[in-house]
Design an enzyme around this catalytic site. Structure first.
Site, short mmCIF file in Angstrom:
data_model
loop_
_atom_site.label_atom_id
_atom_site.label_comp_id
_atom_site.label_asym_id
_atom_site.label_seq_id
_atom_site.Cartn_x
_atom_site.Cartn_y
_atom_site.Cartn_z
N SER A 14 5.89 27.63 61.63
CA SER A 14 6.16 28.65 61.13
C SER A 14 5.21 28.86 59.46
O SER A 14 5.82 28.15 58.53
CB SER A 14 7.39 29.49 61.24
OG SER A 14 7.31 30.46 60.20
N SER A 16 5.41 31.57 57.87
CA SER A 16 6.21 32.68 57.14
C SER A 16 6.67 32.22 55.76
O SER A 16 6.61 32.71 54.74
CB SER A 16 7.31 33.17 57.83
OG SER A 16 6.65 34.12 58.97
N THR A 61 11.59 34.84 65.15
CA THR A 61 10.48 34.71 66.22
C THR A 61 11.00 34.28 67.27
O THR A 61 12.23 34.22 67.72
CB THR A 61 9.36 33.66 65.16
OG1 THR A 61 8.28 33.70 66.17
CG2 THR A 61 10.14 32.45 64.83
N LYS A 65 13.61 37.33 69.57
CA LYS A 65 13.48 38.65 69.23
C LYS A 65 14.13 39.71 69.95
O LYS A 65 14.44 40.87 69.47
CB LYS A 65 11.94 38.85 69.24
CG LYS A 65 10.99 38.16 68.15
CD LYS A 65 9.70 38.58 68.31
CE LYS A 65 8.86 38.01 67.28
NZ LYS A 65 7.48 38.34 66.78
N ALA A 126 3.29 37.97 78.70
CA ALA A 126 4.51 38.86 78.44
C ALA A 126 5.78 38.28 77.90
O ALA A 126 6.82 38.54 78.09
CB ALA A 126 4.87 39.37 79.86
N GLY A 128 7.52 37.54 73.73
CA GLY A 128 8.26 38.14 72.88
C GLY A 128 7.44 39.22 72.34
O GLY A 128 8.19 40.34 71.63
N LYS A 154 8.83 38.68 84.53
CA LYS A 154 8.67 38.93 83.11
C LYS A 154 7.94 40.32 82.74
O LYS A 154 8.21 40.85 81.68
CB LYS A 154 8.13 38.00 82.00
CG LYS A 154 9.42 36.67 82.05
CD LYS A 154 8.86 36.31 80.75
CE LYS A 154 9.35 34.61 80.48
NZ LYS A 154 8.57 33.87 79.44
N TYR A 209 -3.28 32.17 65.54
CA TYR A 209 -4.07 32.19 64.39
C TYR A 209 -4.27 30.55 64.03
O TYR A 209 -5.11 30.13 62.96
CB TYR A 209 -3.81 32.88 63.26
CG TYR A 209 -2.49 32.68 62.90
CD1 TYR A 209 -1.42 33.32 63.41
CD2 TYR A 209 -2.06 31.73 61.74
CE1 TYR A 209 -0.05 33.23 62.88
CE2 TYR A 209 -0.73 31.72 61.47
CZ TYR A 209 0.37 32.18 62.15
OH TYR A 209 1.61 32.10 61.81
N GLY A 230 -5.19 36.12 65.39
CA GLY A 230 -3.87 37.16 65.06
C GLY A 230 -3.36 36.88 63.52
O GLY A 230 -2.51 37.16 63.14
P1 ATR Z 1 8.84 33.75 75.48
O1 ATR Z 1 8.26 33.77 76.78
O2 ATR Z 1 10.03 32.74 75.58
O3 ATR Z 1 9.03 35.12 74.91
P2 ATR Z 1 6.48 33.39 74.10
O4 ATR Z 1 5.90 32.14 73.34
O5 ATR Z 1 6.67 34.88 73.43
O6 ATR Z 1 7.74 33.14 74.78
O7 ATR Z 1 5.56 33.56 75.26
C1 ATR Z 1 4.70 32.74 75.84
C2 ATR Z 1 3.79 33.42 76.79
O8 ATR Z 1 2.81 32.42 77.15
C3 ATR Z 1 4.40 33.82 78.12
O9 ATR Z 1 3.73 34.98 78.50
C4 ATR Z 1 4.28 32.46 78.83
O10 ATR Z 1 4.15 32.86 80.46
P3 ATR Z 1 5.48 32.80 81.33
O11 ATR Z 1 6.17 33.92 81.13
O12 ATR Z 1 4.94 32.52 82.66
O13 ATR Z 1 6.24 31.67 80.62
C5 ATR Z 1 2.73 32.20 78.37
N1 ATR Z 1 2.62 30.70 78.83
C6 ATR Z 1 3.03 29.78 78.16
N2 ATR Z 1 2.35 28.66 78.62
C7 ATR Z 1 1.56 29.10 80.04
C8 ATR Z 1 0.72 28.33 80.89
N3 ATR Z 1 0.78 26.96 80.75
N4 ATR Z 1 0.03 29.26 81.67
C9 ATR Z 1 0.34 30.53 81.50
N5 ATR Z 1 1.11 31.05 80.81
C10 ATR Z 1 1.77 30.67 79.90
#
Ligand code: ATR
Length: 260
Positions: A14, A16, A61, A65, A126, A128, A154, A209, A230
């Site tokens: 992070s 921040s 984060t 969230k 989809a 946080g 999700k 980013y 971002g």
């Molecule tokens: P969270 O899902 O816990 O809120 P996030 O970092 O906000 O975490 O979101 C990660 C996003 O990246 C999700 O949409 C995740 O997809 P899943 O809901 O299927 O987990 C996506 N993501 C992470 N790794 C991925 C991968 N190898 N292929 C496709 N999507 C991925």
């Protein structure tokens, strides 16, 4: 000395603390900002620390969230609408959950001079931040929003929150003017599999980013699409949180842009 925190898990990367401490110093404030890795069972205690005035403000984060919502006393309108909290503070003995991601994204889009109104937007991911993005895009007048996520379950709560969005099966493409990568794939240097050469003069946006240019953005750029990461969204959401906590609108200048 006022204490501020960003909480998440993982939290190591992070930026921040770096940004908030920079602004704290620039504005000669008696405060400091740290990061803390949390588990879900620690949320209650951390909120208690705000109640006891040990902590003045918290940024939230991944993955808290949404999880943090039941622990605050009140949500601001925006946080309620997007069901996501990234900024917390105490106001008149009440713990307030606020969302600055949505406005941060909106400010960042303004800076790119891209007009969202009337555009077809395709969102990948989809997690946080997705609800904040969808909310802002609807606010800015996007006519058609499609959403795709590896884990289809999700997408369901997002469809309930924003019934006008269209759900697309993961790996399938749909027509778009702007494609927004809200997955965490770029963090690990992984690539979104898609037909990059099919697209030209579109807008590829990645909420990541770091790295500044993910493979997704490189793919878009190669075929003459507009790209953006971002970084500005991150800076604007932080600026809004800083303003809420300190009552000062911190400057976003070249020094800040170079810091991140
Ligand atoms: P969270 O899902 O816990 O809120 P996030 O970092 O906000 O975490 O979101 C990660 C996003 O990246 C999700 O949409 C995740 O997809 P899943 O809901 O299927 O987990 C996506 N993501 C992470 N790794 C991925 C991968 N190898 N292929 C496709 N999507 C991925």
């Amino acid at each position: 000395m006022k204490k501020f925190l960003v909480i998440g898990n993982p939290i190591e990367h992070s930026l921040s603390p770096k940004l908030h401490n920079y602004w704290i110093e620039k504005n000669n404030l008696k405060a400091f900002y740290e990061k803390r890795k949390l588990n879900e069972e620690d949320i209650k205690n951390i909120i208690q620390e705000i109640r006891n005035n040990n902590i003045t403000g918290i940024n939230v984060t991944v993955p808290f969230k949404k999880l943090i919502i039941p622990f605050v006393d009140e949500l601001t309108d925006e946080a309620k609408q997007v069901q996501s909290v990234n900024t917390i503070y105490k106001k008149e003995d009440k713990i307030i959950g606020e969302n600055t991601d949505a406005r941060g994204f909106q400010e960042a889009i303004k800076m790119t001079n891209y007009t969202i109104k009337g555009k077809k937007i395709f969102i990948l991911g989809a997690g946080g931040v997705a609800s904040s993005l969808i909310y802002s895009l609807i606010n800015m007048g996007a006519t058609n929003i499609s959403l795709s996520n590896r884990t289809i379950e999700k997408t369901k709560y997002l469809k309930e929150m924003f019934p006008s969005i269209k759900i697309i099966q993961w790996g399938k493409e749909t027509d778009f003017d702007m494609i927004l990568n809200a997955t965490s794939l770029g963090l690990e240097n992984e690539t979104i599999q898609m037909n990059y050469q099919k697209h030209k003069s579109k807008f590829f946006y990645d909420i990541i980013y770091n790295p500044p240019k993910t493979n997704f953005l490189k793919g878009g750029e190669k075929f003459k699409n507009k790209i953006e990461n971002g970084k500005l969204m991150f800076i604007f959401q932080a600026q809004l949180a800083f303003k809420i906590w300190h009552g000062i609108n911190p400057k976003i200048d070249k020094e800040v842009l170079d810091l991140i």
